[in-house]
Structures are given as structure tokens and as C-alpha cells.
Design a protein around this motif. Structure first.
Motif, PDB file in Angstrom:
ATOM      1  N   ASP A 168      -2.333   1.621 -12.773  1.00  0.00           N
ATOM      2  CA  ASP A 168      -2.055   2.151 -11.443  1.00  0.00           C
ATOM      3  C   ASP A 168      -2.946   3.355 -11.131  1.00  0.00           C
ATOM      4  O   ASP A 168      -2.560   4.257 -10.401  1.00  0.00           O
ATOM      5  CB  ASP A 168      -0.582   2.531 -11.287  1.00  0.00           C
ATOM      6  CG  ASP A 168      -0.105   3.465 -12.396  1.00  0.00           C
ATOM      7  OD1 ASP A 168      -0.955   3.938 -13.181  1.00  0.00           O
ATOM      8  OD2 ASP A 168       1.112   3.712 -12.472  1.00  0.00           O
ATOM      9  N   LEU A 202      -6.157   0.800  -7.732  1.00  0.00           N
ATOM     10  CA  LEU A 202      -5.338   0.543  -6.547  1.00  0.00           C
ATOM     11  C   LEU A 202      -6.223   0.301  -5.326  1.00  0.00           C
ATOM     12  O   LEU A 202      -5.916  -0.551  -4.490  1.00  0.00           O
ATOM     13  CB  LEU A 202      -4.376   1.707  -6.299  1.00  0.00           C
ATOM     14  CG  LEU A 202      -3.258   1.871  -7.336  1.00  0.00           C
ATOM     15  CD1 LEU A 202      -2.440   3.114  -7.035  1.00  0.00           C
ATOM     16  CD2 LEU A 202      -2.371   0.633  -7.395  1.00  0.00           C
ATOM     17  N   ASN A 203      -7.301   1.041  -5.217  1.00  0.00           N
ATOM     18  CA  ASN A 203      -8.231   0.830  -4.102  1.00  0.00           C
ATOM     19  C   ASN A 203      -8.894  -0.540  -4.210  1.00  0.00           C
ATOM     20  O   ASN A 203      -9.090  -1.236  -3.208  1.00  0.00           O
ATOM     21  CB  ASN A 203      -9.300   1.925  -4.082  1.00  0.00           C
ATOM     22  CG  ASN A 203      -8.749   3.271  -3.632  1.00  0.00           C
ATOM     23  OD1 ASN A 203      -7.767   3.329  -2.898  1.00  0.00           O
ATOM     24  ND2 ASN A 203      -9.374   4.345  -4.072  1.00  0.00           N
ATOM     25  N   HIS A 245      -6.392  -3.215  -3.159  1.00  0.00           N
ATOM     26  CA  HIS A 245      -6.266  -3.308  -1.705  1.00  0.00           C
ATOM     27  C   HIS A 245      -7.416  -4.124  -1.114  1.00  0.00           C
ATOM     28  O   HIS A 245      -7.194  -5.002  -0.275  1.00  0.00           O
ATOM     29  CB  HIS A 245      -6.252  -1.916  -1.073  1.00  0.00           C
ATOM     30  CG  HIS A 245      -6.304  -1.960   0.428  1.00  0.00           C
ATOM     31  ND1 HIS A 245      -5.190  -2.200   1.206  1.00  0.00           N
ATOM     32  CD2 HIS A 245      -7.357  -1.840   1.291  1.00  0.00           C
ATOM     33  CE1 HIS A 245      -5.546  -2.222   2.484  1.00  0.00           C
ATOM     34  NE2 HIS A 245      -6.852  -2.002   2.556  1.00  0.00           N
ATOM     35  N   SER A 291      -5.971   5.359  -9.287  1.00  0.00           N
ATOM     36  CA  SER A 291      -6.356   5.305  -7.874  1.00  0.00           C
ATOM     37  C   SER A 291      -7.532   4.362  -7.660  1.00  0.00           C
ATOM     38  O   SER A 291      -7.591   3.649  -6.651  1.00  0.00           O
ATOM     39  CB  SER A 291      -6.714   6.719  -7.380  1.00  0.00           C
ATOM     40  OG  SER A 291      -7.768   7.277  -8.145  1.00  0.00           O
ATOM     41  N   SER A 348       2.328   1.803  -3.421  1.00  0.00           N
ATOM     42  CA  SER A 348       1.279   2.271  -4.335  1.00  0.00           C
ATOM     43  C   SER A 348       0.980   3.750  -4.114  1.00  0.00           C
ATOM     44  O   SER A 348       0.843   4.531  -5.065  1.00  0.00           O
ATOM     45  CB  SER A 348       0.003   1.450  -4.142  1.00  0.00           C
ATOM     46  OG  SER A 348       0.213   0.083  -4.470  1.00  0.00           O
ATOM     47  N   GLU A 349       0.896   4.148  -2.851  1.00  0.00           N
ATOM     48  CA  GLU A 349       0.606   5.542  -2.523  1.00  0.00           C
ATOM     49  C   GLU A 349       1.720   6.473  -2.988  1.00  0.00           C
ATOM     50  O   GLU A 349       1.476   7.618  -3.376  1.00  0.00           O
ATOM     51  CB  GLU A 349       0.415   5.688  -1.010  1.00  0.00           C
ATOM     52  CG  GLU A 349      -0.880   5.053  -0.484  1.00  0.00           C
ATOM     53  CD  GLU A 349      -0.879   4.912   1.027  1.00  0.00           C
ATOM     54  OE1 GLU A 349       0.102   5.367   1.664  1.00  0.00           O
ATOM     55  OE2 GLU A 349      -1.844   4.349   1.569  1.00  0.00           O
ATOM     56  N   GLU A 350       2.950   5.974  -2.968  1.00  0.00           N
ATOM     57  CA  GLU A 350       4.097   6.787  -3.374  1.00  0.00           C
ATOM     58  C   GLU A 350       4.291   6.790  -4.884  1.00  0.00           C
ATOM     59  O   GLU A 350       5.153   7.507  -5.408  1.00  0.00           O
ATOM     60  CB  GLU A 350       5.364   6.273  -2.688  1.00  0.00           C
ATOM     61  CG  GLU A 350       5.349   6.476  -1.175  1.00  0.00           C
ATOM     62  CD  GLU A 350       6.553   5.853  -0.490  1.00  0.00           C
ATOM     63  OE1 GLU A 350       7.294   5.104  -1.165  1.00  0.00           O
ATOM     64  OE2 GLU A 350       6.749   6.131   0.717  1.00  0.00           O
ATOM     65  N   ARG A 404       6.101  -1.282  -6.094  1.00  0.00           N
ATOM     66  CA  ARG A 404       4.756  -1.846  -6.004  1.00  0.00           C
ATOM     67  C   ARG A 404       4.717  -3.260  -6.570  1.00  0.00           C
ATOM     68  O   ARG A 404       4.160  -4.171  -5.960  1.00  0.00           O
ATOM     69  CB  ARG A 404       3.766  -0.968  -6.768  1.00  0.00           C
ATOM     70  CG  ARG A 404       2.316  -1.440  -6.683  1.00  0.00           C
ATOM     71  CD  ARG A 404       1.468  -0.770  -7.740  1.00  0.00           C
ATOM     72  NE  ARG A 404       1.860  -1.199  -9.071  1.00  0.00           N
ATOM     73  CZ  ARG A 404       1.581  -0.531 -10.179  1.00  0.00           C
ATOM     74  NH1 ARG A 404       0.936   0.609 -10.125  1.00  0.00           N
ATOM     75  NH2 ARG A 404       1.959  -0.996 -11.359  1.00  0.00           N
ATOM     76  N   ASP A 458       0.829  -1.206   0.000  1.00  0.00           N
ATOM     77  CA  ASP A 458       0.000   0.000   0.000  1.00  0.00           C
ATOM     78  C   ASP A 458       0.867   1.261   0.000  1.00  0.00           C
ATOM     79  O   ASP A 458       0.566   2.239  -0.697  1.00  0.00           O
ATOM     80  CB  ASP A 458      -0.923   0.012   1.215  1.00  0.00           C
ATOM     81  CG  ASP A 458      -2.033  -1.033   1.121  1.00  0.00           C
ATOM     82  OD1 ASP A 458      -2.293  -1.518   0.009  1.00  0.00           O
ATOM     83  OD2 ASP A 458      -2.614  -1.372   2.173  1.00  0.00           O
ATOM     84  N   THR A 459       1.953   1.235   0.758  1.00  0.00           N
ATOM     85  CA  THR A 459       2.855   2.384   0.820  1.00  0.00           C
ATOM     86  C   THR A 459       3.489   2.653  -0.542  1.00  0.00           C
ATOM     87  O   THR A 459       3.540   3.793  -1.006  1.00  0.00           O
ATOM     88  CB  THR A 459       3.957   2.150   1.869  1.00  0.00           C
ATOM     89  OG1 THR A 459       3.358   2.020   3.164  1.00  0.00           O
ATOM     90  CG2 THR A 459       4.943   3.314   1.887  1.00  0.00           C
TER      91      THR A 459
END
Length: 226
Positions: A166, A171-172, A175, A168, A120-122, A128, A117-118
Motif C-alpha cells: 500500500d 497505489l498511484n 489507479h 503511495s 486508499s487515500e484514507e 480498500r 481511491d478514497t
């Protein structure tokens, strides 16, 4: 150079080129000149040629007469085949692993999910993909069938992870899909773990296939699709 050191150099080049491709440093269709690759890795031409043959067997590069070696494009039929075999083998592996994983070990899976998750957020595509592989293989490594795990790894390396979406939204979704897998394993529910993983693999394939072809593709598991 002895055989062992030559093999080590070849493997280093394989790993390095794979990272460049999956990390999007090399574009699909880009030419790979052997002398340039040799310069990148301070190697002679022989281990470069051997490395390129390995990557060609994985589907990451392709060679054509008079055109040389290029980063492979994405063949939709091959992508479908990879998807089908991945879904069949990986769901079987996680179902077997579900009854073999302790609650203590599952904490490691949750830490891997946090790290994914980190990354992906970055927006770090290479990290990733690496964390995603570590998360999945946490389960496959524990299926009790090492040869099956290795077979899965071969197909995993051939999958075009560099082209996965990728956004958002995706990605959600990823997760949530990963969390559902972990929760099913926590409940020691092999069928649910396999179902959630199968749905996750299917969703990823359909998004990737659509982005590659520019139009929606039917699920190959639907016998009436073709």
C-alpha cells in the motif's frame, strides 16, 4: 440448533475470520484457538471447526498435528499457481464482459473506482480490499458465465490481499491500471481490456512476491523463467 442456523453461524464465522485476516487484525502465523474463536462469535465449537475447515480449503488457515490451527503463511508456489489461474480466468471474463456492459452501467464502475481511491487515500486497508473486489467483480459478474465468476471468486478469496503493498507509488500505479481497464471497456475493446487487466494482475503479483521473498521473482508466464 437446527441445520440451517448452524450453517448460518458457520458462514458468519468464515466471513468474520476472513475479514480479520485480510484486515490485518490477525497476523500470518498467528495461532487460532477454537475456544477463543467461539467466544469472538458467540458460537459453539462445532460451527467454528466447520468454518476453519472452509478457510483451510481456501488457504487462509493451516492445521498441523500438535500445533493446532494457525493463520496460513504464504507459500510462493501456491501464490504462483493462484496468479496464473487468476490471470487466465479473469482476463477471459473481462473480455467477455466488455461487449455486454452498457455505458450507463460503466458509471457504476467509475463510482466504485472513486470509492476505492478514497479508501486508499484514507489508509483503510480493509475498505480498500473490499472496494477493490467490488470494482473487479463489477466486470466478472457481467461475463455471462456464472460458473466462471464463482471459480474466480474462489481463487480471489485464497489470494493474500492483506499482504499487498500500500505504498503511495503502488497505489498511484493501481489507479492508473484500473483507469486503463475502464477506458478500454468504454471503447468496447475486449483485447485491450484483457491486456490491461493482465498487466495489472502481473504487476500486483510481482510486487507481492518480491515483498514476501525479499527478492525479485520472474514472471511465471515466461516459459524460460524456471
Amino acid at each position: 440448533m437446527d441445520l440451517e442456523s448452524a450453517s448460518t453461524k458457520r458462514d458468519m464465522i468464515v466471513l468474520g475470520l476472513r475479514r480479520k485476516i485480510l484486515g490485518r487484525e490477525l497476523e500470518r502465523g498467528e495461532r487460532l484457538r477454537q475456544d477463543q474463536v467461539a467466544e469472538w462469535f458467540s458460537a459453539s465449537i462445532t460451527p467454528v471447526r466447520e468454518a476453519l475447515r472452509i478457510l483451510e480449503s481456501e488457504g487462509l488457515v493451516s492445521s498441523e498435528a500438535h500445533r493446532g490451527v494457525r493463520v496460513a503463511g504464504v507459500d510462493v508456489d501456491r501464490l504462483k499457481s493462484l496468479f496464473i489461474t487468476r490471470k487466465l480466468t479473469e482476463t477471459f471474463a473481462i473480455a467477455r464482459a466488455t461487449t455486454r456492459i452498457s455505458r450507463h452501467e460503466l458509471r457504476q464502475a467509475e463510482r466504485l473506482l472513486d470509492a476505492l481511491d478514497t479508501a486508499s487515500e484514507e489508509g483503510d486497508a480493509m475498505a480498500r480490499n473490499t472496494r477493490n473486489e467490488e470494482f473487479h467483480f463489477f466486470f466478472y459478474d457481467r461475463c455471462g458465465l456464472p460458473a466462471l465468476r464463482d471459480d474466480i471468486a474462489t481463487r480471489w478469496r485464497a489470494f493474500p490481499w492483506d499482504l499487498t503493498l500500500d505504498s503511495s507509488d503502488r497505489l498511484n500505479e493501481v489507479h492508473s491500471e484500473h483507469q486503463a481497464i475502464v477506458d478500454a471497456v468504454k471503447r468496447i475493446d475486449p483485447d485491450a481490456a484483457a491486456t490491461h487487466l493482465g498487466d495489472h494482475i502481473t504487476n500486483g503479483f510481482l510486487r507481492l512476491a518480491e515483498s514476501t521473498t525479499g527478492e525479485p521473482i520472474a514472471d511465471p508466464f515466461d516459459f524460460d523463467a524456471d
